[in-house]
Design a protein around this motif. Structure first.
Motif, PDB file in Angstrom:
ATOM      1  N   LEU A  29      37.442  15.392 -12.087  1.00  0.00           N
ATOM      2  CA  LEU A  29      38.275  15.326 -10.889  1.00  0.00           C
ATOM      3  C   LEU A  29      39.355  16.393 -10.923  1.00  0.00           C
ATOM      4  CD1 LEU A  29      38.988  13.919  -8.248  1.00  0.00           C
ATOM      5  CD2 LEU A  29      40.377  12.287  -9.566  1.00  0.00           C
ATOM      6  N   ARG A  30      39.998  16.575 -12.043  1.00  0.00           N
ATOM      7  CA  ARG A  30      41.018  17.619 -12.158  1.00  0.00           C
ATOM      8  C   ARG A  30      40.423  19.002 -11.887  1.00  0.00           C
ATOM      9  NH1 ARG A  30      43.985  17.763 -17.618  1.00  0.00           N
ATOM     10  NH2 ARG A  30      45.114  19.385 -16.460  1.00  0.00           N
ATOM     11  N   ARG A  33      39.523  19.592  -8.202  1.00  0.00           N
ATOM     12  CA  ARG A  33      40.731  19.650  -7.370  1.00  0.00           C
ATOM     13  C   ARG A  33      41.597  20.867  -7.697  1.00  0.00           C
ATOM     14  NH1 ARG A  33      38.103  16.531  -4.596  1.00  0.00           N
ATOM     15  NH2 ARG A  33      38.550  14.289  -4.401  1.00  0.00           N
ATOM     16  N   ALA A  73      44.750  21.410 -11.427  1.00  0.00           N
ATOM     17  CA  ALA A  73      45.217  20.105 -10.964  1.00  0.00           C
ATOM     18  C   ALA A  73      45.750  19.286 -12.138  1.00  0.00           C
ATOM     19  CB  ALA A  73      44.077  19.361 -10.282  1.00  0.00           C
ATOM     20  N   ALA A  78      45.458  13.385 -10.629  1.00  0.00           N
ATOM     21  CA  ALA A  78      44.090  12.878 -10.678  1.00  0.00           C
ATOM     22  C   ALA A  78      44.077  11.374 -10.956  1.00  0.00           C
ATOM     23  CB  ALA A  78      43.298  13.627 -11.743  1.00  0.00           C
ATOM     24  N   GLU A  81      45.000   9.574  -7.785  1.00  0.00           N
ATOM     25  CA  GLU A  81      43.911   9.516  -6.808  1.00  0.00           C
ATOM     26  C   GLU A  81      42.879   8.457  -7.195  1.00  0.00           C
ATOM     27  OE1 GLU A  81      40.365  12.258  -4.823  1.00  0.00           O
ATOM     28  OE2 GLU A  81      42.002  13.226  -5.903  1.00  0.00           O
ATOM     29  N   PRO A 214      39.704  14.803  -1.095  1.00  0.00           N
ATOM     30  CA  PRO A 214      40.661  13.904  -1.753  1.00  0.00           C
ATOM     31  C   PRO A 214      41.277  12.918  -0.786  1.00  0.00           C
ATOM     32  CG  PRO A 214      41.613  16.093  -1.487  1.00  0.00           C
ATOM     33  CD  PRO A 214      40.171  16.206  -1.078  1.00  0.00           C
ATOM     34  N   TRP A 217      43.582  13.525   2.639  1.00  0.00           N
ATOM     35  CA  TRP A 217      43.226  14.795   3.278  1.00  0.00           C
ATOM     36  C   TRP A 217      42.928  14.571   4.759  1.00  0.00           C
ATOM     37  CZ3 TRP A 217      43.190  19.660   1.126  1.00  0.00           C
ATOM     38  CH2 TRP A 217      42.628  20.679   1.911  1.00  0.00           C
TER      39      TRP A 217
END
Length: 404
Positions: A29-30, A33, A73, A78, A81, A214, A217
């Motif tokens: 995820l990091r 992103r 990110a 993360a 989220e 994400p 958004w």
């Protein structure tokens, strides 16, 4: 460190399991992103460094070689989220995991992670995309509903974009059989708001909401074509009911064709501008559809042997259509483009030679390799550097172009 066929690191998963560890999911995820990291760049980074964690460490240095700083990110963002998604009743599904849609992982630039809310079981079933005009006619909406209902009875999940008009009609008719709504923004940013009740009904009926964006958004105009590639990418075929000459539905049809999927269109009156796009598609070779059986005839050879629906309306046809739906095994594995691990560092002038070969016109990577005389692995690494620096754009068919 070798990766799986879908570009994911094998050692990121527990032994005997096809799922990422939560630690690696957070790293994925990091990475996705992070600035200038899209699906294609993500895959290249994973293949180059061996894991998302290693890519996060190596990304700043790689970007710096092209004179740019990379914004990675943060871990806290993360984690936030993931926690917010869990509170919504959703979760992140990684490419290569059992719940990731099989057809979607086969497209160019398949999202490495998708946010899913609702019943993941529908994502494992065969899908047909039904899209069309937002300002649809009554007849168009009725046709979309009839097709969605019949295709649902034949065992298909209907996937669409939750837009007004044809999309909403198709979702509504498919509720009892399974439907998937793909969002252009985050899963907490429904668009259009007027379809909130329908969106809730999809979840209540066991369907799903899907997005690669994400949470938080807000969808912009350029996010809808990006969303459309997921709509077509999740399905074996895309069916247009009504579409004007210049519409987002035609973009979805074009993307379906580029993805190697079947394109279907319902003909309409030449006097109705809402049928101009669908009629043109038929002239260009799209399959003409007046009933669900027209779709099933084409997609039958694309579906796996476990799929053998026999709805009453289909079995009563007496033409063997139901039997033909138990077809050869479908193929959905992501392509393996080689492994650049161990590639030497670029020599002085290599990067300049590649940049000179690039231009605003999308060019095949193989052509760049032949023209520059550089090795395939070296070109891939240089393109990765340029991508992280925000200097190139990826296109379908393994092509790239230089941004101004």
């Amino acid at each position: 460190m070798a990766g799986g066929e879908d570009g994911s690191p094998r050692d990121a998963r527990p032994a005997g399991d096809d799922r990422l560890s939560e630690r690696e999911r957070l790293a994925w995820l990091r990475l996705i992103r992070s600035e200038n990291v899209g699906p294609v760049t993500f895959r290249q980074l994973i293949r180059h460094f061996g894991s998302a964690s290693a890519a996060l460490d190596g990304l700043p240095g790689l970007a710096a070689r092209s004179g740019r700083q990379a914004r990675v990110a943060g871990r806290a963002d993360a984690e936030r989220e993931m926690a917010q998604l869990a509170r919504l009743g959703g979760r992140l599904v990684a490419i290569g995991e059992p719940d990731y849609p099989a057809w979607l992982k086969a497209i160019d630039a398949a999202p490495p992670l998708i946010s899913v809310r609702g019943g993941v079981a529908v994502l494992a079933r065969p899908m047909i995309a039904i899209v069309g005009a937002r300002s649809a006619s009554v007849a168009g909406c009725r046709m979309a509903q009839r097709l969605a209902r019949d295709l649902g009875e034949a065992g298909f999940v209907v996937v669409s974009g939750l837009a007004r008009g044809i999309d909403a009609a198709a979702h509504q008719a498919a509720l009892s059989r399974g439907t998937v709504a793909v969002f252009a923004g985050g899963l907490d940013r429904l668009y259009p708001p007027e379809n909130a009740a329908l969106a809730d009904s999809i979840l209540e009926a066991g369907g799903a909401h899907v997005s690669e964006m994400p949470l938080g958004w807000e969808p912009r105009s350029r996010d809808f074509p990006r969303r459309n590639r997921l709509v077509s990418g999740m399905a074996s075929g895309t069916l247009l009911v009504e579409a004007a000459q210049r519409s987002g539905s035609l973009i979805t049809a074009r993307l379906a064709g580029e993805q190697g999927r079947a394109v279907f269109a319902v003909p309409g009156s030449p006097l109705d501008p809402r049928a101009a796009g669908t009629n043109q598609l038929i002239k260009q070779g799209a399959h003409l559809v007046t009933e669900a059986a027209d779709v099933l005839e084409i997609v039958a050879p694309m579906i796996g042997p476990a799929f053998a629906p026999k709805p009453d309306w289909l079995a009563d046809r007496g033409d063997g259509m139901a039997e033909r739906l138990a077809a050869p095994e479908f193929s959905g594995e992501a392509r393996d483009d080689g492994d650049p691990d161990g590639v030497e560092d670029p020599a002085r002038g290599d990067r300049e030679r590649l940049v000179e070969a690039l231009g605003p016109v999308p060019t095949e990577i193989d052509a760049l390799i032949r023209f520059t005389g550089l090795s395939a692995g070296l070109v891939q690494v240089l393109l990765l550097e340029l991508d992280l620096a925000g200097r190139i754009e990826h296109h379908a068919g393994q092509r790239v172009s230089l941004l101004a």
